[in-house]
Design an enzyme around this catalytic site. Structure first.
Site, PDB file in Angstrom:
ATOM      1  N   LYS A 267       0.828  -1.209   0.000  1.00  0.00           N
ATOM      2  CA  LYS A 267       0.000   0.000   0.000  1.00  0.00           C
ATOM      3  C   LYS A 267       0.865   1.263   0.000  1.00  0.00           C
ATOM      4  CE  LYS A 267      -2.010  -1.090   3.901  1.00  0.00           C
ATOM      5  NZ  LYS A 267      -1.284  -2.340   4.215  1.00  0.00           N
TER       6      LYS A 267
ATOM      7  N   ARG B 135      -9.613   0.701   8.902  1.00  0.00           N
ATOM      8  CA  ARG B 135      -9.163  -0.654   9.215  1.00  0.00           C
ATOM      9  C   ARG B 135     -10.225  -1.471   9.930  1.00  0.00           C
ATOM     10  NH1 ARG B 135      -3.306   0.357   9.137  1.00  0.00           N
ATOM     11  NH2 ARG B 135      -2.153  -1.504   9.623  1.00  0.00           N
TER      12      ARG B 135
ATOM     13  N   ARG C  66      11.480  -5.791   5.351  1.00  0.00           N
ATOM     14  CA  ARG C  66      11.252  -4.354   5.075  1.00  0.00           C
ATOM     15  C   ARG C  66      12.238  -3.483   5.852  1.00  0.00           C
ATOM     16  NH1 ARG C  66       5.348  -1.795   5.565  1.00  0.00           N
ATOM     17  NH2 ARG C  66       5.431  -2.592   7.697  1.00  0.00           N
TER      18      ARG C  66
ATOM     19  N   ARG D  55      11.402  -1.498  11.409  1.00  0.00           N
ATOM     20  CA  ARG D  55      10.340  -1.119  12.331  1.00  0.00           C
ATOM     21  C   ARG D  55      10.213  -2.127  13.463  1.00  0.00           C
ATOM     22  NH1 ARG D  55       5.117   0.308   8.744  1.00  0.00           N
ATOM     23  NH2 ARG D  55       4.189  -0.861  10.471  1.00  0.00           N
TER      24      ARG D  55
ATOM     25  N   ARG E   6      -0.427  -9.149  13.451  1.00  0.00           N
ATOM     26  CA  ARG E   6      -1.034  -8.112  12.602  1.00  0.00           C
ATOM     27  C   ARG E   6      -1.862  -8.750  11.488  1.00  0.00           C
ATOM     28  NH1 ARG E   6       4.318  -5.375  11.166  1.00  0.00           N
ATOM     29  NH2 ARG E   6       3.179  -4.008   9.764  1.00  0.00           N
TER      30      ARG E   6
HETATM   31  P1  ADP Z   1       1.390  -1.575   7.640  1.00  0.00           P
HETATM   32  O1  ADP Z   1       1.830  -0.530   6.627  1.00  0.00           O
HETATM   33  O2  ADP Z   1       2.414  -2.608   7.851  1.00  0.00           O
HETATM   34  O3  ADP Z   1       0.027  -2.120   7.321  1.00  0.00           O
HETATM   35  P2  ADP Z   1       0.812   0.638   9.344  1.00  0.00           P
HETATM   36  O4  ADP Z   1       1.994   1.498   9.268  1.00  0.00           O
HETATM   37  O5  ADP Z   1      -0.367   1.007   8.514  1.00  0.00           O
HETATM   38  O6  ADP Z   1       1.258  -0.849   9.029  1.00  0.00           O
HETATM   39  O7  ADP Z   1       0.310   0.499  10.837  1.00  0.00           O
HETATM   40  C1  ADP Z   1       1.192   0.183  11.888  1.00  0.00           C
HETATM   41  C2  ADP Z   1       0.398   0.072  13.195  1.00  0.00           C
HETATM   42  O8  ADP Z   1      -0.235   1.330  13.481  1.00  0.00           O
HETATM   43  C3  ADP Z   1      -0.761  -0.922  13.148  1.00  0.00           C
HETATM   44  O9  ADP Z   1      -0.343  -2.238  13.460  1.00  0.00           O
HETATM   45  C4  ADP Z   1      -1.704  -0.350  14.217  1.00  0.00           C
HETATM   46  O10 ADP Z   1      -1.238  -0.647  15.531  1.00  0.00           O
HETATM   47  C5  ADP Z   1      -1.544   1.152  14.020  1.00  0.00           C
HETATM   48  N1  ADP Z   1      -2.531   1.693  13.056  1.00  0.00           N
HETATM   49  C6  ADP Z   1      -2.275   2.275  11.839  1.00  0.00           C
HETATM   50  N2  ADP Z   1      -3.399   2.670  11.231  1.00  0.00           N
HETATM   51  C7  ADP Z   1      -4.421   2.319  12.073  1.00  0.00           C
HETATM   52  C8  ADP Z   1      -5.839   2.430  12.007  1.00  0.00           C
HETATM   53  N3  ADP Z   1      -6.465   2.977  10.952  1.00  0.00           N
HETATM   54  N4  ADP Z   1      -6.560   1.957  13.066  1.00  0.00           N
HETATM   55  C9  ADP Z   1      -5.974   1.412  14.136  1.00  0.00           C
HETATM   56  N5  ADP Z   1      -4.645   1.263  14.255  1.00  0.00           N
HETATM   57  C10 ADP Z   1      -3.864   1.707  13.242  1.00  0.00           C
HETATM   58  P1  ADP Z   2       2.237  -1.823   3.279  1.00  0.00           P
HETATM   59  O1  ADP Z   2       2.261  -0.318   3.245  1.00  0.00           O
HETATM   60  O2  ADP Z   2       1.029  -2.389   2.594  1.00  0.00           O
HETATM   61  O3  ADP Z   2       2.423  -2.376   4.643  1.00  0.00           O
HETATM   62  P2  ADP Z   2       4.839  -1.650   1.932  1.00  0.00           P
HETATM   63  O4  ADP Z   2       4.555  -0.785   0.750  1.00  0.00           O
HETATM   64  O5  ADP Z   2       5.548  -1.019   3.073  1.00  0.00           O
HETATM   65  O6  ADP Z   2       3.464  -2.357   2.423  1.00  0.00           O
HETATM   66  O7  ADP Z   2       5.635  -2.932   1.431  1.00  0.00           O
HETATM   67  C1  ADP Z   2       6.057  -3.945   2.350  1.00  0.00           C
HETATM   68  C2  ADP Z   2       7.434  -4.453   1.977  1.00  0.00           C
HETATM   69  O8  ADP Z   2       7.349  -5.189   0.738  1.00  0.00           O
HETATM   70  C3  ADP Z   2       8.474  -3.355   1.724  1.00  0.00           C
HETATM   71  O9  ADP Z   2       9.716  -3.845   2.148  1.00  0.00           O
HETATM   72  C4  ADP Z   2       8.450  -3.152   0.211  1.00  0.00           C
HETATM   73  O10 ADP Z   2       9.710  -2.701  -0.287  1.00  0.00           O
HETATM   74  C5  ADP Z   2       8.127  -4.562  -0.291  1.00  0.00           C
HETATM   75  N1  ADP Z   2       7.274  -4.593  -1.499  1.00  0.00           N
HETATM   76  C6  ADP Z   2       6.291  -3.714  -1.830  1.00  0.00           C
HETATM   77  N2  ADP Z   2       5.690  -4.083  -2.998  1.00  0.00           N
HETATM   78  C7  ADP Z   2       6.306  -5.234  -3.395  1.00  0.00           C
HETATM   79  C8  ADP Z   2       6.140  -6.118  -4.521  1.00  0.00           C
HETATM   80  N3  ADP Z   2       5.206  -5.904  -5.459  1.00  0.00           N
HETATM   81  N4  ADP Z   2       6.956  -7.193  -4.599  1.00  0.00           N
HETATM   82  C9  ADP Z   2       7.886  -7.427  -3.636  1.00  0.00           C
HETATM   83  N5  ADP Z   2       8.094  -6.646  -2.558  1.00  0.00           N
HETATM   84  C10 ADP Z   2       7.315  -5.556  -2.434  1.00  0.00           C
END
Ligand code: ADP
Ligand code: ADP
Ligand code: ZN
Length: 215
Positions: free
Chosen positions: A13, A88, A127, A160, A171
């Site tokens: 995302k 979410r 990541r 992270r 998660r």
């Molecule tokens: P990822 O990109 O790996 O999906 P995020 O950076 O979006 O993770 O979120 C990291 C953490 O922040 C989540 O595991 C949760 O604890 C919190 N968080 C982020 N967005 C939300 C949301 N919309 N509602 C509740 N918790 C959230």
């Molecule tokens: P999200 O925001 O949904 O949690 P990220 O964009 O942070 O996901 O991506 C999660 C991890 O996967 C990062 O290390 C990123 O560089 C890698 N990644 C993202 N898109 C791809 C893909 N299409 N193929 C392989 N690795 C990817």
């Protein structure tokens, strides 16, 4: 363009949102990034959020909603936005609908990235994130040009706290229980677009552009 990125942690995302920000000139609104900023600054909100984030649990809705409300009212979000990591839960989605209605706006595209869990674990545990600008890398799939340094800004890359296998599995569980129902929620509203997220970053971007430009 008012866009939501939906998908499990690690689906890409943030990676795709940043590409669309460059292409369309609308801001990425990442609740995860906003929360991490609060944690880094040690604000009251950050201190409350931290314990949930470290366990891989969701931060309470009222904290998230007040943050999003404030952000959506800023000038740069008036011509469009990309919500990343929000909503979410169904309760958050309902609150968002209400908020947008008050603002005379609505969601046009919900882009759902579909990726199998085992791939997500590999993506998240590899990541690396820039301390300075938040850009994401991956030790295998998207390595930086210089190890440990951000290509975009030269900032230091870190892992992270919640990108360890145990927290990642939690998660994913939270995603399946609380966030996945949003796929049906937005399908019913006729704004859902499912995209195969188990492809290369470039292929996914092309699929997204095709949807947004109705090719
Ligand atoms: P990822 O990109 O790996 O999906 P995020 O950076 O979006 O993770 O979120 C990291 C953490 O922040 C989540 O595991 C949760 O604890 C919190 N968080 C982020 N967005 C939300 C949301 N919309 N509602 C509740 N918790 C959230
Ligand atoms: P999200 O925001 O949904 O949690 P990220 O964009 O942070 O996901 O991506 C999660 C991890 O996967 C990062 O290390 C990123 O560089 C890698 N990644 C993202 N898109 C791809 C893909 N299409 N193929 C392989 N690795 C990817
Ligand atoms: Zn950077």
């Amino acid at each position: 363009m008012n866009i939501i990125f939906l998908g499990p942690p690690g689906a890409g995302k943030g990676t795709q949102a940043k590409i669309l920000v460059e292409k369309y000139g609308i801001p990425q609104i990442s609740t995860g990034d906003m929360l991490r900023e609060h944690v880094a600054k040690g604000t009251e909100l950050g201190m409350k959020a931290k314990e949930y984030m470290e366990k891989g649990q969701l931060v309470p809705d009222e904290i998230i909603l007040s943050m999003v409300k404030e952000r959506l009212s800023q000038d740069d979000a008036q011509k469009g936005f990309i919500l990343d990591g929000f909503p979410r839960t169904v309760a958050q989605a309902e609150a968002l609908d209400k908020l947008l209605e008050e603002m005379g706006k609505k969601i046009e595209y919900v882009l759902a990235l579909i990726v199998p869990d085992e791939e997500l674990v590999t993506r998240l545990t590899g990541r690396r994130t820039c301390k300075n600008c938040g850009m994401m890398y991956h030790i295998k799939f998207k390595p930086p040009k210089v190890e440990g340094k951000c290509d975009a800004c030269g900032g230091e890359l870190y892992q992270r706290a919640d990108d360890n296998e145990e927290t990642v599995r939690n998660r994913l569980k939270v995603y399946h229980e609380q966030t996945a129902p949003l796929i049906e929620y937005y399908k019913k509203k006729g704004v859902l677009f499912e995209v195969d997220g188990n492809k290369s970053i470039e292929e996914i971007t092309q699929q997204l552009i095709n949807i947004l430009e109705k090719k």
